[in-house]
Design a protein around this motif. Sequence first.
Motif, PDB file in Angstrom:
ATOM      1  N   SER A  48       0.839  -1.195   0.000  1.00 25.17           N
ATOM      2  CA  SER A  48       0.000   0.000   0.000  1.00 25.17           C
ATOM      3  C   SER A  48       0.877   1.249   0.000  1.00 25.17           C
ATOM      4  CB  SER A  48      -0.913   0.010   1.227  1.00 25.17           C
ATOM      5  OG  SER A  48      -1.807  -1.081   1.210  1.00 25.17           O
ATOM      6  N   LEU A  49       0.363   2.302  -0.613  1.00 23.26           N
ATOM      7  CA  LEU A  49       1.008   3.615  -0.607  1.00 23.26           C
ATOM      8  C   LEU A  49       0.102   4.612   0.107  1.00 23.26           C
ATOM      9  CD1 LEU A  49       2.166   3.699  -4.350  1.00 23.26           C
ATOM     10  CD2 LEU A  49       3.547   3.042  -2.364  1.00 23.26           C
ATOM     11  N   TYR A  50       0.691   5.714   0.565  1.00 20.67           N
ATOM     12  CA  TYR A  50      -0.035   6.639   1.421  1.00 20.67           C
ATOM     13  C   TYR A  50       0.126   8.079   0.935  1.00 20.67           C
ATOM     14  CZ  TYR A  50      -0.307   2.487   4.241  1.00 20.67           C
ATOM     15  OH  TYR A  50      -0.562   1.206   4.652  1.00 20.67           O
ATOM     16  N   PRO A  51      -0.897   8.933   1.150  1.00 20.08           N
ATOM     17  CA  PRO A  51      -0.898  10.289   0.588  1.00 20.08           C
ATOM     18  C   PRO A  51      -0.086  11.282   1.412  1.00 20.08           C
ATOM     19  CG  PRO A  51      -2.952   9.888   1.753  1.00 20.08           C
ATOM     20  CD  PRO A  51      -2.184   8.596   1.792  1.00 20.08           C
ATOM     21  N   VAL A  52       1.228  11.166   1.337  1.00 18.07           N
ATOM     22  CA  VAL A  52       2.129  12.102   2.008  1.00 18.07           C
ATOM     23  C   VAL A  52       3.114  12.645   0.973  1.00 18.07           C
ATOM     24  CG1 VAL A  52       3.939  12.382   3.746  1.00 18.07           C
ATOM     25  CG2 VAL A  52       1.961  10.922   4.226  1.00 18.07           C
TER      26      VAL A  52
END
Length: 311
Positions: free
Chosen positions: A203-207
């Motif tokens: 998973s990737l994250y919105p940062v």
Amino acid sequence: MTMLSTPAEELRSRVAGDVHLPGDDGYDEATLSWNRLYQHRPAIIGLPASVADVVELVRFASAHGLAIGVQTTGHGPVLPVDGGMLIKTGRIGSLEIDPVAQTAKVGAGLTWGPVLTAAQDHGLTPLLGSSTGVGAVGYTLGGGFGWLGRRYGMASDSVRSFDVVTTDGRLLTVSADEHADLFWALRGGGAGSIAVVTSMEISLYPVTTAYAGNLYYPAESAGEVMRRWREWTATAPAELTSSVVLMNYPPFDEVPEQLRGQSFVLVRGCHSGSDGERALAFWREWKTPLMDMWGEIPFTQADTISNDPTE
């Protein structure tokens, strides 16, 4: 000639990558880890160019009773690979970013650097550690707690699936829904004798930005800094991941003059929320640090928080 010379020639004919025995050109260089505390002396080294090569190498090792060790960069080897087969995955560099699903499919040879760069093009980030030069898969298999850890958790908990080659040479995709026991064992326990991981979906994250850096205080104030840090973190938001570092800088010319040969206690961290500057007021209103290096950075510059050595 070693007892593996003739079988190794047969193996070379079946793989697109390289195979080295002791005494071969390239053997000594291939044995190196980034962490020089460990010196591998394997009976055979495989540098696969594809997943199919990994299958051939694993089957060869099984047929000849060789233990297997796997390495991308060698930042964190547990034991040297002596007398067995060392598989170096650095050439398996596939990478796919799905910005809609917010996932990345990461080949076993990649370090975090290219994964972070590609993800940031879509406003996303993986849960990397303190250095983009570390192998992504190896880091994740070990658990992986980085600068977004308190907000998003361990890197191993963000894995959606692994593609693996089992010890008998089978290709499997393991996830919470398929081969769940193997998936559980790989997330944080390392691969070891379980399987060779050839890629992972994470998973990737919105940062995209962070408020991060280091405050430098005199080394003799370490006790009171640690006590204040304990107080600070007791109510810290999940967006803040931090540490206290006792740093002794060597008297080398490569070290900046203001740091050279001196010792400090550092308050280091990363705030990935919207009020990072306010969080640092706890320190700035207490005592003026010798150096204040906290500020807003693009997350592509996450390496600058710890400034880990690259060589």
